[in-house]
Design a protein around this motif. Sequence first.
Motif, PDB file in Angstrom:
ATOM      1  N   GLU A 122       0.832  -1.215   0.000  1.00 13.73           N
ATOM      2  CA  GLU A 122       0.000   0.000   0.000  1.00 13.73           C
ATOM      3  C   GLU A 122       0.860   1.256   0.000  1.00 13.73           C
ATOM      4  N   LYS A 123       1.912   1.224   0.830  1.00 16.64           N
ATOM      5  CA  LYS A 123       2.720   2.436   1.014  1.00 16.64           C
ATOM      6  C   LYS A 123       3.821   2.556  -0.013  1.00 16.64           C
ATOM      7  N   PHE A 124       4.219   1.432  -0.578  1.00 14.90           N
ATOM      8  CA  PHE A 124       5.377   1.394  -1.470  1.00 14.90           C
ATOM      9  C   PHE A 124       5.051   0.428  -2.618  1.00 14.90           C
ATOM     10  N   PRO A 125       4.220   0.904  -3.591  1.00 15.84           N
ATOM     11  CA  PRO A 125       3.703  -0.016  -4.620  1.00 15.84           C
ATOM     12  C   PRO A 125       4.782  -0.675  -5.480  1.00 15.84           C
ATOM     13  N   GLU A 126       5.967  -0.103  -5.523  1.00 17.15           N
ATOM     14  CA  GLU A 126       7.042  -0.718  -6.333  1.00 17.15           C
ATOM     15  C   GLU A 126       7.644  -1.940  -5.644  1.00 17.15           C
ATOM     16  N   ALA A 127       7.317  -2.154  -4.369  1.00 15.71           N
ATOM     17  CA  ALA A 127       7.887  -3.298  -3.647  1.00 15.71           C
ATOM     18  C   ALA A 127       7.538  -4.600  -4.360  1.00 15.71           C
ATOM     19  N   ILE A 128       8.485  -5.538  -4.332  1.00 19.28           N
ATOM     20  CA  ILE A 128       8.270  -6.835  -4.978  1.00 19.28           C
ATOM     21  C   ILE A 128       7.966  -7.853  -3.870  1.00 19.28           C
ATOM     22  N   LEU A 129       6.748  -8.395  -3.891  1.00 17.85           N
ATOM     23  CA  LEU A 129       6.320  -9.317  -2.830  1.00 17.85           C
ATOM     24  C   LEU A 129       6.586 -10.760  -3.252  1.00 17.85           C
ATOM     25  N   ILE A 130       7.405 -11.435  -2.470  1.00 13.20           N
ATOM     26  CA  ILE A 130       7.800 -12.813  -2.798  1.00 13.20           C
ATOM     27  C   ILE A 130       7.318 -13.750  -1.689  1.00 13.20           C
ATOM     28  N   PHE A 131       6.656 -14.822  -2.098  1.00 18.24           N
ATOM     29  CA  PHE A 131       6.157 -15.814  -1.133  1.00 18.24           C
ATOM     30  C   PHE A 131       7.068 -17.040  -1.182  1.00 18.24           C
ATOM     31  N   ILE A 132       7.574 -17.444  -0.023  1.00 16.56           N
ATOM     32  CA  ILE A 132       8.377 -18.671   0.042  1.00 16.56           C
ATOM     33  C   ILE A 132       7.425 -19.812   0.409  1.00 16.56           C
ATOM     34  N   ASP A 133       7.281 -20.721  -0.546  1.00 20.51           N
ATOM     35  CA  ASP A 133       6.270 -21.783  -0.452  1.00 20.51           C
ATOM     36  C   ASP A 133       6.928 -23.077   0.044  1.00 20.51           C
ATOM     37  N   PRO A 134       6.522 -23.565   1.213  1.00 21.51           N
ATOM     38  CA  PRO A 134       7.120 -24.811   1.718  1.00 21.51           C
ATOM     39  C   PRO A 134       6.621 -26.004   0.913  1.00 21.51           C
ATOM     40  N   PRO A 135       7.356 -27.125   0.920  1.00 22.43           N
ATOM     41  CA  PRO A 135       6.934 -28.288   0.130  1.00 22.43           C
ATOM     42  C   PRO A 135       5.536 -28.770   0.501  1.00 22.43           C
ATOM     43  N   SER A 136       5.222 -28.833   1.813  1.00 20.62           N
ATOM     44  CA  SER A 136       3.902 -29.302   2.254  1.00 20.62           C
ATOM     45  C   SER A 136       3.746 -28.942   3.726  1.00 20.62           C
ATOM     46  N   LEU A 137       2.519 -29.033   4.223  1.00 20.39           N
ATOM     47  CA  LEU A 137       2.293 -28.750   5.648  1.00 20.39           C
ATOM     48  C   LEU A 137       2.976 -29.810   6.528  1.00 20.39           C
ATOM     49  N   GLU A 138       3.027 -31.041   6.028  1.00 20.33           N
ATOM     50  CA  GLU A 138       3.680 -32.121   6.799  1.00 20.33           C
ATOM     51  C   GLU A 138       5.165 -31.813   6.959  1.00 20.33           C
ATOM     52  N   GLU A 139       5.789 -31.378   5.859  1.00 17.75           N
ATOM     53  CA  GLU A 139       7.212 -31.054   5.886  1.00 17.75           C
ATOM     54  C   GLU A 139       7.463 -29.848   6.800  1.00 17.75           C
ATOM     55  N   LEU A 140       6.542 -28.893   6.747  1.00 19.61           N
ATOM     56  CA  LEU A 140       6.650 -27.706   7.591  1.00 19.61           C
ATOM     57  C   LEU A 140       6.646 -28.104   9.066  1.00 19.61           C
ATOM     58  N   GLU A 141       5.729 -29.005   9.413  1.00 17.58           N
ATOM     59  CA  GLU A 141       5.633 -29.473  10.799  1.00 17.58           C
ATOM     60  C   GLU A 141       6.944 -30.150  11.214  1.00 17.58           C
ATOM     61  N   LYS A 142       7.490 -30.970  10.320  1.00 15.12           N
ATOM     62  CA  LYS A 142       8.758 -31.657  10.624  1.00 15.12           C
ATOM     63  C   LYS A 142       9.865 -30.638  10.876  1.00 15.12           C
TER      64      LYS A 142
END
Length: 198
Positions: A122-142
């Motif tokens: 909102e404040k800085f529209p040029e910002a580049i938003l990157i999402f780090i996607d984990p392999p799976s919820l099971e892996e995340l829990e581990k």
Amino acid sequence: MINSNLNTLTGVRHGNLFVISGPSGAGKGTLVARMTETFDDVWRSISATTRPPREGENNGVHYYFLSDEEFSDLIAQDGLLEWATVHGKRYGTPRTAIEEKIASGKQVILEIDPQGAFQVREKFPEAILIFIDPPSLEELEKRLIHRGTEDAQQIRARLDAAKVELSQINEYDIVVKNDDLDLASKQLADIIDFYAIS
Ligand code: 5GP
């Protein structure tokens, strides 16, 4: 546009703001650490927080650890670019350092939660938003269990938060899947290079 084309031809880099979000345990910290090791011009912002330091964390290195009152003062002084309550504690990005670093040509990385990421957009529209996607919820829990920095209840809360965060994945400019750390690092480095010279 002319400037940006010239930059591409001459390899001149200019400052950018990258916002990295993703579930706790997705590997954001490791990836960002790799970027600061890889590039001379990458600078990771140090957030302010009201959560207490964990073992091995130092004030001014990992976070600025503030009291509730100090954090409220910072908000009142408009000292934060964004802030949010995450897992019951407040976290925020100090504004001045960010603006100075971008102006001086740095690739600035914020590793913040999604509420903060969308405030930055909102404040800085040029910002580049990157999402780090984990392999799976099971892996995340581990990973969270293996990391050992949260108890069972906190791990459950972080997994619940992860489900909400994953449901917002389409809001991001770029998604980096982190099921292979070397591959994800290479992708993130390529993204930074691309924006730095375009
Ligand atoms: P941790 O307490 O594990 O270091 O961080 C908890 C969460 O707070 C993570 O999702 C992290 O990305 C987020 N966080 C850290 N700094 C900031 C910040 O400055 N702003 C916001 N909005 N979230 C942050």
